[in-house]
Design an enzyme around this catalytic site. Sequence first.
Site: not given
Length: 395
Positions: A105, A192
Amino acid sequence: MKLQEHHSKTLLRRAGLPVPPWSVASTAAEARAEAEAYLRDGAQRVVIKAQVLAGGRGKAGGVKLASTAAEAEQVASQILGMSIKGITVRRVMVTPGADIVRELYLAAVLDRTAKRIRLMGSAEGGMEIEELAETRPEQIHSLFAHPHLGLLDYQAREMAFALGLAAHLPAAAGIAKGVFRAMVDNDADLVEINPLAVVRTTNADGSITDSLQALDAKVTIDDSALHRHPDLEAMRDLDEEDPVDIEARAQGLSFIRLDGTIGCMVNGAGLAMTTMDLVKRAGGEPANFLDIGGGARADKVAAALQLILADHHVQAVLVNIFGGIARGDEVARGLVEARSRQARNVPMVVRIVGTNADLAAEILAQAGEGIQTATSLDEAVQKAVAIAAGSAAPA
Ligand code: GDP
Ligand code: MN
């Protein structure tokens, strides 16, 4: 403004990040043709992904693999038209399926408390970050970019190590800097990548190469900076926006829907907030924030009233106008005119002071039933709250 995955990926590409190729299809037949092209070019599989502004598409069945063109068509026909978190899927992304070794991530967010851009990374990719922050916050590595110096090289490397990407150091550090760049260049408040994946490819000679790829992307643009990015404004997905928001923007009105019963029409953001505070203090609940702006003319007033009354929870409309550049009589005329065109007869309490307030009072007095006037703000608020509570205030 939230951007769809394919638009978000366009911005990542522009920032120099590694993103696998993709196409967007709105029919199963189109998806089949796109899949055919990728499979012909050597992809083992393709991924069909719902394009909706919602997370967790994978869990909801909106991300599926296919090994043949026929399967891609079938999967696309399942995903198109399905509902994910209440949103109907109108388009799918078709992209070559990656052979994932690890999912990580990486994101940049605007941290309003720190007043800096925060870079967040975790070796635990794939799952939703909110869940990770809840269960294992120690797995999230954060660092802050200096507002003038930006994200420094050592910080980018620090993030790469924190993600366990020492074996991919230059690429990983480049990606960290790219995420930061995408954030700044687009005035984003979120960039993101989840998952950022270590992807395996088998070369012609049978050897393998592992590389980093952004397999999913989510970008949110700061609405207040959109005027600087007409190309991003064009990426807005009107299908997924509240029609009320679209109309408000078209009319140049600042309108935010809330869940109370008193519709508020005010000029000036400060006055609008004060009005809402007073409504609350008097025991009422505002149905919206609405700033009709300075110098509002009759047609704008009419449009504003229409937006307010489109909300069926509204039991009373409170109009609070301070006439400066906006002329009281103009606003009053707009109200009377708009009211005559409304199907729903909601009682209205009007307070207009300042420029041409006396003319406004005359116009409103002739408007007849349904419009009450008030001279002080407290009086106006009390009347509106009483009406909304069901005990009509004395006229
Ligand atoms: P989200 O659920 O809305 O976040 O959608 P994602 O694009 O992140 O996809 C969800 C999951 O599908 C990922 O975490 C991966 O596990 C899987 N996935 C996505 N793309 C690929 C791919 O190219 N290959 C493989 N094998 N899995 C993928
Ligand atoms: Mn994802």
